[in-house]
Design an enzyme around this catalytic site. Structure first.
Site, PDB file in Angstrom:
ATOM      1  N   LYS A 318       0.838  -1.193   0.000  1.00  0.00           N
ATOM      2  CA  LYS A 318       0.000   0.000   0.000  1.00  0.00           C
ATOM      3  C   LYS A 318       0.875   1.246   0.000  1.00  0.00           C
ATOM      4  O   LYS A 318       2.007   1.204   0.490  1.00  0.00           O
ATOM      5  CB  LYS A 318      -0.854   0.032   1.280  1.00  0.00           C
ATOM      6  CG  LYS A 318      -2.009  -0.921   1.292  1.00  0.00           C
ATOM      7  CD  LYS A 318      -2.820  -0.775   2.567  1.00  0.00           C
ATOM      8  CE  LYS A 318      -3.989  -1.722   2.615  1.00  0.00           C
ATOM      9  NZ  LYS A 318      -5.009  -1.494   1.577  1.00  0.00           N
ATOM     10  N   ASP A 329      -7.693  -2.984  10.538  1.00  0.00           N
ATOM     11  CA  ASP A 329      -8.170  -4.018   9.623  1.00  0.00           C
ATOM     12  C   ASP A 329      -8.614  -5.288  10.361  1.00  0.00           C
ATOM     13  O   ASP A 329      -8.983  -6.269   9.729  1.00  0.00           O
ATOM     14  CB  ASP A 329      -7.085  -4.337   8.584  1.00  0.00           C
ATOM     15  CG  ASP A 329      -7.678  -4.728   7.235  1.00  0.00           C
ATOM     16  OD1 ASP A 329      -8.872  -4.468   7.013  1.00  0.00           O
ATOM     17  OD2 ASP A 329      -6.935  -5.313   6.416  1.00  0.00           O
ATOM     18  N   GLU A 390      -6.493  -9.358   0.643  1.00  0.00           N
ATOM     19  CA  GLU A 390      -6.188 -10.496   1.527  1.00  0.00           C
ATOM     20  C   GLU A 390      -7.350 -10.870   2.433  1.00  0.00           C
ATOM     21  O   GLU A 390      -7.432 -12.003   2.885  1.00  0.00           O
ATOM     22  CB  GLU A 390      -4.951 -10.170   2.367  1.00  0.00           C
ATOM     23  CG  GLU A 390      -5.204  -9.362   3.651  1.00  0.00           C
ATOM     24  CD  GLU A 390      -5.799  -7.970   3.423  1.00  0.00           C
ATOM     25  OE1 GLU A 390      -5.667  -7.447   2.302  1.00  0.00           O
ATOM     26  OE2 GLU A 390      -6.403  -7.419   4.366  1.00  0.00           O
ATOM     27  N   ARG A 392     -10.512 -11.348   1.864  1.00  0.00           N
ATOM     28  CA  ARG A 392     -11.324 -12.433   1.302  1.00  0.00           C
ATOM     29  C   ARG A 392     -10.583 -13.764   1.353  1.00  0.00           C
ATOM     30  O   ARG A 392     -11.197 -14.819   1.432  1.00  0.00           O
ATOM     31  CB  ARG A 392     -11.745 -12.052  -0.133  1.00  0.00           C
ATOM     32  CG  ARG A 392     -10.606 -11.881  -1.086  1.00  0.00           C
ATOM     33  CD  ARG A 392     -10.987 -11.069  -2.321  1.00  0.00           C
ATOM     34  NE  ARG A 392     -11.001  -9.641  -2.069  1.00  0.00           N
ATOM     35  CZ  ARG A 392     -11.309  -8.717  -2.984  1.00  0.00           C
ATOM     36  NH1 ARG A 392     -11.625  -9.089  -4.217  1.00  0.00           N
ATOM     37  NH2 ARG A 392     -11.286  -7.448  -2.675  1.00  0.00           N
TER      38      ARG A 392
HETATM   39  N1  BES Z   1      -8.310  -3.626   4.367  1.00  0.00           N
HETATM   40  C1  BES Z   1      -8.397  -3.221   3.008  1.00  0.00           C
HETATM   41  C2  BES Z   1      -9.673  -2.425   2.730  1.00  0.00           C
HETATM   42  C3  BES Z   1      -9.696  -1.023   3.279  1.00  0.00           C
HETATM   43  C4  BES Z   1      -8.910  -0.038   2.727  1.00  0.00           C
HETATM   44  C5  BES Z   1     -10.545  -0.711   4.299  1.00  0.00           C
HETATM   45  C6  BES Z   1      -8.958   1.247   3.225  1.00  0.00           C
HETATM   46  C7  BES Z   1     -10.617   0.582   4.780  1.00  0.00           C
HETATM   47  C8  BES Z   1      -9.797   1.556   4.251  1.00  0.00           C
HETATM   48  C9  BES Z   1      -8.396  -4.420   2.101  1.00  0.00           C
HETATM   49  O1  BES Z   1      -7.627  -5.476   2.512  1.00  0.00           O
HETATM   50  C10 BES Z   1      -7.852  -3.963   0.793  1.00  0.00           C
HETATM   51  O2  BES Z   1      -6.716  -3.585   0.753  1.00  0.00           O
HETATM   52  N2  BES Z   1      -8.659  -3.998  -0.246  1.00  0.00           N
HETATM   53  C11 BES Z   1      -8.265  -3.555  -1.520  1.00  0.00           C
HETATM   54  C12 BES Z   1      -8.814  -4.514  -2.529  1.00  0.00           C
HETATM   55  C13 BES Z   1      -8.275  -4.329  -3.906  1.00  0.00           C
HETATM   56  C14 BES Z   1      -6.810  -4.701  -3.953  1.00  0.00           C
HETATM   57  C15 BES Z   1      -9.052  -5.195  -4.856  1.00  0.00           C
HETATM   58  C16 BES Z   1      -8.811  -2.146  -1.747  1.00  0.00           C
HETATM   59  O3  BES Z   1      -9.916  -1.859  -1.266  1.00  0.00           O
HETATM   60  O4  BES Z   1      -8.107  -1.338  -2.327  1.00  0.00           O
HETATM   61 ZN    ZN Z   2      -7.323  -5.640   4.511  1.00  0.00          ZN
HETATM   62 MN    MN Z   3      -5.600  -5.276   1.898  1.00  0.00          MN
END
Ligand code: BES
Ligand code: ZN
Ligand code: MN
Length: 533
Positions: A318, A329, A390, A392
């Site tokens: 990220k 998370d 991750e 899912r």
């Molecule tokens: N934990 C994150 C989702 C998230 C991001 C929640 C920011 C709250 C704030 C999750 O694991 C994630 O990174 N999801 C990605 C999915 C994508 C790679 C398909 C996302 O939402 O960008």
């Molecule tokens: Zn996550």
């Molecule tokens: Mn993630």
């Protein structure tokens, strides 16, 4: 315990019967309380100003308090708008009528007939306005006189309003780092000065109060625990810490808790879950918490919570901005632990199970790469196209695991997608399910706790986006409808039971100056359980 809630019944006290207003108020005023909370309507205020045929709660109160209320009105402190408030402090003259309370907090219901139906939303604004005065000052305890809020018309409404008042009072009283010495990171952290809210009622609402007050109090305990776990730093709140926290509740409440380590997770064939844990030096844990309050053999309600104690994104790293917030998370896991705690405290007569896959998502030489193919417990293979998707991957194995419970319903709770924040902001959690009944129950429970959900689709057409050239399914579906494809991915593992998915990415915590866990969706889940017959 940071704040306590209790009930006190004054059998005959009734301010909706004109003949009993004065005697009722005299009884309440004679209590030694830091603050008596009373609600009045615009009509009560008009009566105070009238010259003839004066009656009503403000008029009688004014008579008992030697003119204090009329004086407050004279100087412009009373208002007929809903949620207007005024604090009247005790004076020497009050003693003449035997009044012992130190203050009276008046809150206006607005322009309504005393027994008319009112939306919970309207009540919430009124309750919040009153509660604000109780926190952070010299008021330690307060007596909240339910019949003055004219709640006598519908039993379930009393329960909802009382639980909501407790929920808000609990929310307001929460301070990070005061419940356990090990959590104290700031020298000046202190518990709120306000510590005890007493709901006063009469015979007409005694039954509802005696049920709803302990329910609300248990919900607050669960919410506070969920907030603490969410707010803890990720170097402390590790998967092992979550396992120990769950085990600690077992000693406290009789919840049955099992914590599986890496070996046992391997033996179960959870290749998808383990692929996420691979990059971290901290071992994964799989937590199972059971509340056996129902009949033996009765199908349980199962909650599954995403427990990523820190999400760096893994090799699909990220960006750095606000990455600290990825300690949140594990808020799905925290809300499941909090809900299980509340369930046990309430001694709910139902079988409820909480399941938590928990690990860190870290990059390292051992970490899963984009392009890796992993095998889930269900047997389906997954092409990991993005290691940041991750949640899912850990949930799908937990969803397969829970088949063994032959559940009545399974609800998973996860901070799953940033896309859900884009879709719904920070107002509603997303709910996804093919089961109309389950969506209805969750929506209703959301309204009852003002911890609301909004339904998003789960149609077959979206599954197309998850096709992989090399495995049974891909773990991402591209940018369009990112929350929906994430839910579609999970749905492939839930065919054996009724299932709903809650995406709490936008509702589990707040960013910015008020950064902190919200404790959501504990109120929603507790209300859902309470509504199950
Ligand atoms: N934990 C994150 C989702 C998230 C991001 C929640 C920011 C709250 C704030 C999750 O694991 C994630 O990174 N999801 C990605 C999915 C994508 C790679 C398909 C996302 O939402 O960008
Ligand atoms: Zn996550
Ligand atoms: Mn993630």
């Amino acid at each position: 315990m940071t704040i306590q809630f209790s009930t006190k019944i004054f059998s005959q006290a009734d301010v909706n019967n004109p003949k009993q207003i004065k005697a009722s108020l005299a009884m309440l005023l004679a209590q030694s309380s830091d603050c008596l909370v009373l609600a009045y309507s615009k009509a009560d205020l008009d009566a105070l100003a009238a010259t003839k045929s004066k009656s009503g709660i403000l008029v009688e109160l004014d008579r008992l308090l030697g003119g204090s209320v009329a004086h407050a009105n004279l100087v412009g402190d009373l208002d007929g708008q809903a949620a207007a408030t005024c604090v009247i402090r005790a004076e020497k003259s009050w003693a003449a009528s035997g009044a012992k309370v130190k203050r009276v907090l008046l809150v206006c219901l607005g322009d309504i007939a005393p027994a008319s139906a009112r939306s919970l939303n309207a009540y919430s604004k009124i309750a919040r306005a009153a509660l604000k005065h109780l926190s952070g000052g010299s008021i330690k305890n307060a007596l909240w006189f339910i019949p003055s809020f004219a709640l006598g018309h519908r039993a379930d409404f009393i329960a909802e309003e009382v639980r909501l008042t407790i929920q808000y009072a609990g929310d307001q009283a929460y301070r990070f780092g005061v419940r356990q010495p090990a959590m104290k990171f700031k020298a000046k952290d202190k518990a709120d000065t306000f510590a005890h809210l007493i709901f006063a009622g009469n015979d007409a609402c005694a039954k509802e109060l005696k049920a709803a007050v302990p329910e609300g109090a248990a919900m607050v305990e669960g919410m506070h625990l969920a907030k603490d776990l969410g707010n803890l730093p990720p170097n402390i709140c590790t998967p092992t810490y979550l396992g120990k926290a769950a085990q600690g509740l077992s000693k406290k409440t009789g919840l049955k808790v099992e914590v599986l380590g890496r070996k046992q997770i391997e033996a179960l064939g959870m290749g998808s879950f383990l692929s996420v844990a691979k990059g971290s030096d901290t071992p994964p844990q799989f937590i199972v918490m059971r509340h056996e309050g129902g009949k033996a053999g009765e199908a349980p309600i199962v909650f599954v919570g995403k427990g990523i104690t820190f999400d760096t994104g893994g090799i699909s790293l990220k960006p750095g901005e606000a990455m600290d917030e990825m300690k949140y998370d594990m808020c799905g896991a925290a809300s499941v632990i909090g809900t299980m705690y509340a369930t046990a405290l309430m001694k709910l007569k139902k079988n409820v199970i909480g399941v938590i896959p928990t690990c860190e998502n870290m990059p390292s030489g051992q970490a899963t790469r984009p392009g890796d193919i992993v095998k889930s417990m269900s047997g389906q293979t997954i092409e990991v196209l993005n290691t940041d998707a991750e949640g899912r991957l850990i949930l799908c194995d937990a969803l397969t695991y829970v088949e063994r419970f032959k559940p009545k319903a399974v609800i998973d709770v996860a901070t799953l997608t940033g896309a859900c924040i884009i879709a719904l902001g920070h107002v509603h959690s997303g709910v996804f399910s093919d089961d109309e009944g389950l969506v209805h129950s969750l929506t209703k429970a959301g309204h009852a706790s003002l911890d609301t959900v909004w339904r998003l689709p789960l149609d077959a057409a979206y599954h197309e986006q998850l096709k992989s050239n090399f495995a049974d399914v891909a773990n991402i579906g591209g940018r369009p409808a990112g929350s929906v494809t994430a839910a579609c991915f999970l749905s492939r593992f839930t065919e054996k039971y009724k299932w709903a998915h809650l995406d709490i990415a936008g509702t589990a915590w707040k960013s910015g100056a008020a950064k902190g866990s919200t404790g959501r969706p504990v109120p929603l889940l507790v209300n859902y359980l309470l509504e199950q017959k």
